[in-house]
Scaffold this active site. Structure first.
Site, mmCIF file in Angstrom:
data_model
loop_
_atom_site.group_PDB
_atom_site.id
_atom_site.type_symbol
_atom_site.label_atom_id
_atom_site.label_comp_id
_atom_site.label_asym_id
_atom_site.label_seq_id
_atom_site.Cartn_x
_atom_site.Cartn_y
_atom_site.Cartn_z
ATOM 1 N N GLU A 58 0.875 -1.171 0.000
ATOM 2 C CA GLU A 58 0.000 0.000 0.000
ATOM 3 C C GLU A 58 0.915 1.225 0.000
ATOM 4 O OE1 GLU A 58 -2.025 0.800 3.733
ATOM 5 O OE2 GLU A 58 -3.832 1.388 2.643
ATOM 6 N N GLU B 295 -7.722 11.619 2.540
ATOM 7 C CA GLU B 295 -7.918 10.690 3.648
ATOM 8 C C GLU B 295 -7.977 11.476 4.947
ATOM 9 O OE1 GLU B 295 -5.410 7.247 3.832
ATOM 10 O OE2 GLU B 295 -5.761 6.915 5.950
#
Ligand code: NAG
Ligand code: NAG
Ligand code: NAG
Length: 227
Positions: free
Chosen positions: A118, A209
């Site tokens: 990720e 985010e």
């Protein structure tokens, strides 16, 4: 994604759930399913998921644009953005506004498989507050700017392949910006030189985010267009 405790069924509604401490997570979100549902409905690659308490409003506006406003509660978080599937070597041009408080990022965000990685190329933030300790791997400077490199490890955490143990790669821009071009291959090359090996590209998005790290709560607005 920094912490995930819950579900992905209702993307466009915030589903209340019990708070699970960031480091004691249980169930998983299948981000991929969420992305596909929205892709089928609206066209273009768009992904949006959230967990826990808070108000997370993100909407794909078409033409590579999305908007978010958010106000998180303890244990809550979200990631949303537009981008590409598959990800990979591209000059990703983006513009817009990002006004955030608390933990979170404006980042080019993606996944690879084999190995499962990720990754984030962080362009701006208010507070980083990473969920796991970061190991510094150096820095690199090129025509787009200077970025510091880090890795971190997630153990038995949700991923695009379910609950897995995997590594995160981070490029963090030393001079924050909102808008510009991110030539992803420059980061991939810098990571490779630092011994950070990616796998085969899955999706990548220019994400907003926000998350609670257990103490601090996220809030803000963003409006981002990826071209
Ligand atoms: C936040 O987003 C929701 C849903 O898109 C919208 O109705 C609301 O007006 C927005 N609030 C702010 C402060 O932008
Ligand atoms: C980049 O790395 C060099 C060499 O280790 C170091 O001297 C410099 O302070 C670093 N710069 C940043 C911004 O981290
Ligand atoms: C959240 O982040 C802030 C700022 O980095 C830090 O002071 C605080 O200890 C963090 N909270 C937790 C529970 O890690």
């Amino acid at each position: 994604m920094v912490s995930f405790s819950v579900l992905a069924t209702a993307v466009l509604a915030v589903v209340p759930c019990a708070f699970t401490a960031p480091n004691g997570l249980t169930t998983l979100i299948n981000h991929e399913t969420v992305g596909k549902q929205l892709q089928a409905r609206q066209g273009g690659y768009y992904s949006f998921w959230s967990e826990g308490g808070g108000s997370f409003n993100c909407n794909q506006q078409g033409g590579g644009k999305y908007t978010c406003n958010w106000s998180g509660q303890k244990g809550g978080g979200f990631v949303a953005g537009t981008g590409f599937k598959p990800g990979g070597s591209r000059a990703v041009k983006y513009s817009g506004t990002y006004d955030a408080k608390g933990p979170g990022y404006l980042a080019l965000y993606g996944w690879t498989r084999n190995p499962l990685i990720e990754y984030y190329i962080i362009e701006s933030y208010d507070i980083l507050a990473p969920g796991e300790p970061w190991t510094k791997k150096g820095n690199f400077t090129f025509e787009e700017g200077t970025y510091e490199l880090y890795t971190s490890q997630r153990v038995n955490k949700p991923s695009i392949e379910g609950t897995r143990t995997f590594t995160q790669f981070w490029s963090v821009r030393t001079e924050k910006r909102v808008g510009g071009t991110i030539t992803t291959s420059k980061h991939y090359d810098a990571w490779s030189k630092a011994g950070m090996r990616l796998g085969g590209h899955d999706y990548m998005i220019l994400c907003t985010e926000g998350f609670s790290n257990g103490t601090l709560l996220p809030s803000g607005t963003s409006s981002i267009t990826v071209s």
